[in-house]
Design a protein around this motif. Structure first.
Motif, PDB file in Angstrom:
ATOM      1  N   GLN A 196      32.485  53.869  39.794  1.00 45.76           N
ATOM      2  CA  GLN A 196      31.518  53.057  39.874  1.00 45.76           C
ATOM      3  C   GLN A 196      31.430  52.479  38.354  1.00 45.76           C
ATOM      4  OE1 GLN A 196      30.824  51.503  42.671  1.00 45.76           O
ATOM      5  NE2 GLN A 196      29.580  49.850  41.652  1.00 45.76           N
ATOM      6  N   ARG A 197      31.619  51.291  37.927  1.00 44.34           N
ATOM      7  CA  ARG A 197      31.461  51.163  36.331  1.00 44.34           C
ATOM      8  C   ARG A 197      30.529  50.092  36.444  1.00 44.34           C
ATOM      9  NH1 ARG A 197      34.309  51.742  31.730  1.00 44.34           N
ATOM     10  NH2 ARG A 197      34.579  49.833  30.278  1.00 44.34           N
ATOM     11  N   LYS A 198      29.637  49.874  35.570  1.00 43.48           N
ATOM     12  CA  LYS A 198      28.593  48.757  35.304  1.00 43.48           C
ATOM     13  C   LYS A 198      29.383  47.438  35.023  1.00 43.48           C
ATOM     14  CE  LYS A 198      24.666  47.431  32.455  1.00 43.48           C
ATOM     15  NZ  LYS A 198      23.829  48.022  31.312  1.00 43.48           N
ATOM     16  N   ARG A 199      29.051  46.445  35.632  1.00 41.76           N
ATOM     17  CA  ARG A 199      29.553  45.070  35.219  1.00 41.76           C
ATOM     18  C   ARG A 199      28.888  44.636  33.888  1.00 41.76           C
ATOM     19  NH1 ARG A 199      32.522  43.329  39.766  1.00 41.76           N
ATOM     20  NH2 ARG A 199      31.631  44.308  41.721  1.00 41.76           N
ATOM     21  N   ALA A 200      29.201  45.116  32.773  1.00 43.83           N
ATOM     22  CA  ALA A 200      28.614  44.870  31.378  1.00 43.83           C
ATOM     23  C   ALA A 200      29.311  43.649  31.039  1.00 43.83           C
ATOM     24  CB  ALA A 200      28.913  46.073  30.399  1.00 43.83           C
ATOM     25  N   ARG A 201      30.478  43.216  31.428  1.00 41.34           N
ATOM     26  CA  ARG A 201      31.256  41.841  30.934  1.00 41.34           C
ATOM     27  C   ARG A 201      31.745  41.203  31.822  1.00 41.34           C
ATOM     28  NH1 ARG A 201      34.564  45.117  26.078  1.00 41.34           N
ATOM     29  NH2 ARG A 201      32.815  46.285  24.874  1.00 41.34           N
ATOM     30  N   ARG A 227      38.097  48.097  29.967  1.00 45.56           N
ATOM     31  CA  ARG A 227      36.995  47.241  28.891  1.00 45.56           C
ATOM     32  C   ARG A 227      37.702  45.999  28.457  1.00 45.56           C
ATOM     33  NH1 ARG A 227      37.321  51.665  25.780  1.00 45.56           N
ATOM     34  NH2 ARG A 227      38.744  50.973  24.382  1.00 45.56           N
ATOM     35  N   LEU A 228      38.946  46.057  28.033  1.00 42.66           N
ATOM     36  CA  LEU A 228      39.620  44.689  27.532  1.00 42.66           C
ATOM     37  C   LEU A 228      39.663  43.650  28.746  1.00 42.66           C
ATOM     38  CD1 LEU A 228      42.657  45.981  25.506  1.00 42.66           C
ATOM     39  CD2 LEU A 228      40.594  45.352  24.752  1.00 42.66           C
ATOM     40  N   ARG A 229      39.821  44.023  29.778  1.00 42.88           N
ATOM     41  CA  ARG A 229      39.961  43.037  30.973  1.00 42.88           C
ATOM     42  C   ARG A 229      38.177  42.534  31.571  1.00 42.88           C
ATOM     43  NH1 ARG A 229      44.534  45.950  30.893  1.00 42.88           N
ATOM     44  NH2 ARG A 229      46.394  44.864  31.483  1.00 42.88           N
ATOM     45  N   GLY A 230      37.447  43.415  30.944  1.00 44.03           N
ATOM     46  CA  GLY A 230      36.134  43.058  31.468  1.00 44.03           C
ATOM     47  C   GLY A 230      35.735  43.450  32.711  1.00 44.03           C
ATOM     48  N   LEU A 231      36.240  44.446  33.505  1.00 42.95           N
ATOM     49  CA  LEU A 231      36.203  44.889  34.867  1.00 42.95           C
ATOM     50  C   LEU A 231      35.431  45.972  34.829  1.00 42.95           C
ATOM     51  CD1 LEU A 231      40.167  44.843  35.711  1.00 42.95           C
ATOM     52  CD2 LEU A 231      38.548  42.968  36.047  1.00 42.95           C
ATOM     53  N   GLY A 232      34.568  45.794  36.065  1.00 46.47           N
ATOM     54  CA  GLY A 232      33.612  46.776  36.557  1.00 46.47           C
ATOM     55  C   GLY A 232      33.585  46.798  37.953  1.00 46.47           C
ATOM     56  N   GLY A 233      32.442  47.415  38.550  1.00 46.82           N
ATOM     57  CA  GLY A 233      32.060  47.483  40.066  1.00 46.82           C
ATOM     58  C   GLY A 233      32.964  48.856  40.448  1.00 46.82           C
ATOM     59  N   PRO A 280      42.401  43.593  40.211  1.00 41.91           N
ATOM     60  CA  PRO A 280      41.034  43.417  40.805  1.00 41.91           C
ATOM     61  C   PRO A 280      41.172  42.587  42.002  1.00 41.91           C
ATOM     62  CG  PRO A 280      41.373  41.711  38.913  1.00 41.91           C
ATOM     63  CD  PRO A 280      42.779  42.870  38.945  1.00 41.91           C
ATOM     64  N   THR A 281      40.442  42.845  42.844  1.00 36.75           N
ATOM     65  CA  THR A 281      40.213  42.154  44.301  1.00 36.75           C
ATOM     66  C   THR A 281      38.825  41.674  44.375  1.00 36.75           C
ATOM     67  OG1 THR A 281      39.576  43.919  45.664  1.00 36.75           O
ATOM     68  CG2 THR A 281      41.851  43.474  45.302  1.00 36.75           C
ATOM     69  N   ARG A 282      38.493  40.906  45.330  1.00 36.53           N
ATOM     70  CA  ARG A 282      36.930  40.561  45.599  1.00 36.53           C
ATOM     71  C   ARG A 282      36.212  41.843  45.757  1.00 36.53           C
ATOM     72  NH1 ARG A 282      34.394  35.908  46.285  1.00 36.53           N
ATOM     73  NH2 ARG A 282      32.214  36.018  47.543  1.00 36.53           N
ATOM     74  N   ALA A 283      36.716  43.012  46.403  1.00 37.20           N
ATOM     75  CA  ALA A 283      35.875  44.062  46.962  1.00 37.20           C
ATOM     76  C   ALA A 283      35.784  44.921  45.803  1.00 37.20           C
ATOM     77  CB  ALA A 283      36.392  44.319  48.305  1.00 37.20           C
ATOM     78  N   LEU A 284      36.932  45.358  45.339  1.00 38.91           N
ATOM     79  CA  LEU A 284      37.027  46.432  44.103  1.00 38.91           C
ATOM     80  C   LEU A 284      38.278  46.183  43.211  1.00 38.91           C
ATOM     81  CD1 LEU A 284      39.937  47.994  45.362  1.00 38.91           C
ATOM     82  CD2 LEU A 284      38.055  48.797  47.142  1.00 38.91           C
ATOM     83  N   VAL A 285      38.240  47.081  42.227  1.00 38.30           N
ATOM     84  CA  VAL A 285      39.349  46.898  41.455  1.00 38.30           C
ATOM     85  C   VAL A 285      40.501  48.155  41.735  1.00 38.30           C
ATOM     86  CG1 VAL A 285      40.344  47.405  39.081  1.00 38.30           C
ATOM     87  CG2 VAL A 285      38.058  46.127  39.354  1.00 38.30           C
ATOM     88  N   ALA A 286      41.782  47.978  41.998  1.00 40.85           N
ATOM     89  CA  ALA A 286      42.578  48.739  42.408  1.00 40.85           C
ATOM     90  C   ALA A 286      43.369  49.130  41.347  1.00 40.85           C
ATOM     91  CB  ALA A 286      43.502  48.335  43.520  1.00 40.85           C
ATOM     92  N   ILE A 287      43.859  50.574  41.016  1.00 41.22           N
ATOM     93  CA  ILE A 287      44.738  51.060  39.958  1.00 41.22           C
ATOM     94  C   ILE A 287      45.869  51.794  40.716  1.00 41.22           C
ATOM     95  CG2 ILE A 287      44.853  52.347  37.849  1.00 41.22           C
ATOM     96  CD1 ILE A 287      42.683  50.197  37.634  1.00 41.22           C
ATOM     97  N   ASP A 288      46.889  51.386  40.491  1.00 40.46           N
ATOM     98  CA  ASP A 288      48.075  52.202  41.293  1.00 40.46           C
ATOM     99  C   ASP A 288      48.933  52.616  40.048  1.00 40.46           C
ATOM    100  OD1 ASP A 288      50.146  52.835  43.036  1.00 40.46           O
ATOM    101  OD2 ASP A 288      51.203  51.024  42.646  1.00 40.46           O
ATOM    102  N   VAL A 289      49.204  54.007  40.027  1.00 43.20           N
ATOM    103  CA  VAL A 289      50.113  54.791  38.960  1.00 43.20           C
ATOM    104  C   VAL A 289      51.404  55.119  39.724  1.00 43.20           C
ATOM    105  CG1 VAL A 289      49.992  56.692  37.616  1.00 43.20           C
ATOM    106  CG2 VAL A 289      47.748  55.572  38.110  1.00 43.20           C
ATOM    107  N   ASN A 290      52.137  54.721  39.042  1.00 38.59           N
ATOM    108  CA  ASN A 290      53.666  55.117  39.217  1.00 38.59           C
ATOM    109  C   ASN A 290      54.669  55.896  38.147  1.00 38.59           C
ATOM    110  OD1 ASN A 290      53.748  53.532  41.703  1.00 38.59           O
ATOM    111  ND2 ASN A 290      53.618  51.706  40.241  1.00 38.59           N
ATOM    112  N   THR A 291      55.320  56.677  38.603  1.00 38.35           N
ATOM    113  CA  THR A 291      55.917  57.620  37.605  1.00 38.35           C
ATOM    114  C   THR A 291      57.377  56.828  37.002  1.00 38.35           C
ATOM    115  OG1 THR A 291      57.270  58.676  39.347  1.00 38.35           O
ATOM    116  CG2 THR A 291      55.255  59.656  38.600  1.00 38.35           C
ATOM    117  N   GLY A 292      57.791  55.925  37.662  1.00 39.12           N
ATOM    118  CA  GLY A 292      58.894  55.051  37.375  1.00 39.12           C
ATOM    119  C   GLY A 292      60.282  55.947  37.582  1.00 39.12           C
TER     120      GLY A 292
END
Length: 340
Positions: A327-332, A275-281, A239-251
């Motif tokens: 775009q995810r609701k900030r429910a938590r 869900r477990l991290r409580g992340l949205g936006g 998570p950053t101030r502006a958004l949540v970044a997800i980086d997928v790597n194949t290893g």
């Protein structure tokens, strides 16, 4: 370990509840410092936002913001309900369409009528539930939705739940007070666990349940950003101030199908990770390389995964750079701000 367990405990001084499915932490609720979603205020209109159709309100817990307001003037009093958690420094998000929600019933004061969850398909059961509702409601003017948890539930428990929510709705909706005031508090983690985790489960209430059931070990993992996807692949949730970044790597997987395999695993595990991290936006996925022909397969898997997640998430689509946006609701509240 197969089966479902609900563990009610505390993290430091914060009330918390954990849902464990087949030995793995599936959901986590932790008390935050901000107003709980579901809290109802008598709020006072303060400042309109020109060009956006919104209005700021004064509440006992600070400034609140309501979108798409028409006909309101500063100084008017309105009943509003907290819908989620605000970003740092921003107003509390609220709605003027109040809902009073419990384990079996949802009362909808602004939407009259009696409705049942579409998941209840048996005609005899639907008739039974409507009869229970009719006996309790009689001439009540408010609307009612019977949730899927009503199916095969005890009639007295359903009737008691409906009556309690109707009484609360009537008390709030007939309020004649003046000035900013909290009229109803939102539910805490333990009540939310009873309300929303309705599938059969073992309930653990003894102190120290988080430690004995491995929840604390999982919390240590959640402090980090890496989520292992299997086969050496991983995704990083940052998570950053502006958004949540997800980086997928194949290893270490160098096969031709490495990209699509990692991305499909990401689609399956992403709702739980957020869900477990409580992340949205705003959420941006930087996926592993895969042919464009595989995009539709990925989208279908992502849509299926979020369909089982209760938090509202809009799958926006692909960007010109090949990223995927949600775009995810900030429910938590973010878990990082709640851990001791």
């Amino acid at each position: 370990m197969k089966g479902r367990s609900i563990v009610l405990d505390h993290l430091g001084a914060r009330e918390a509840a954990a849902l464990i499915v087949d030995g793995e932490l599936d959901d986590l609720l932790v008390e935050a410092d901000a107003p709980r979603p579901g809290t109802v205020y008598r709020a006072v209109a303060d400042k309109p936002v020109k060009g956006q159709g919104g209005m700021f309100f004064r509440t006992p817990d600070g400034s609140a913001f309501l979108r798409q307001v028409k006909g309101l003037k500063p100084g008017q009093e309105v009943l509003v309900q907290v819908t989620g958690y605000a970003e740092p420094g921003k107003a509390i998000p609220v709605t003027d369409r109040l809902l009073f929600k419990s384990r079996y019933a949802i009362v909808t004061p602004e939407a009259p009528g009696r409705n049942l969850s579409r998941q209840i398909r048996d005609d005899a059961e639907r008739d039974r539930l409507l009869e229970i509702a009719d006996e309790v409601l009689q001439d009540e003017p408010y609307g009612l939705i019977l949730r899927s948890s009503c199916e095969a539930a005890d009639a007295d428990a359903i009737a008691e739940d409906i009556a309690a929510m109707m009484d609360l709705a009537a008390k709030v909706m007939t309020d004649e007070g003046r000035g900013p005031e909290t009229l109803a508090e939102g539910d805490g983690p333990h009540v939310l666990a009873w309300r929303d985790w309705t599938a059969p489960a073992d309930v653990v209430t003894e102190p120290g349940g988080f430690e004995s059931h491995g929840v604390l070990d999982t919390l240590d993992e959640l402090r980090g950003s890496e989520v292992r996807l299997g086969g050496g692949a991983s995704m990083f949730v940052e998570p950053t101030r502006a958004l949540v970044a997800i980086d997928v790597n194949t290893g270490s997987d160098a096969s031709l199908a490495a990209g699509i395999k990692a991305n499909m695993a990401c689609a399956k595990l992403l709702p739980r990770a957020l869900r477990l991290r409580g992340l949205g936006g705003q959420i941006v996925l930087d996926l592993a390389p895969m042919p464009k022909k595989d995009r539709r397969t990925f989208e279908s898997a992502l849509r299926a995964a979020f369909r089982r997640d209760e938090i509202e998430t809009n799958l926006v689509g692909w960007t010109p750079l090949g990223h995927y946006e949600l775009q995810r609701k900030r429910a938590r509240a973010p878990l990082s701000a709640l851990l001791p």
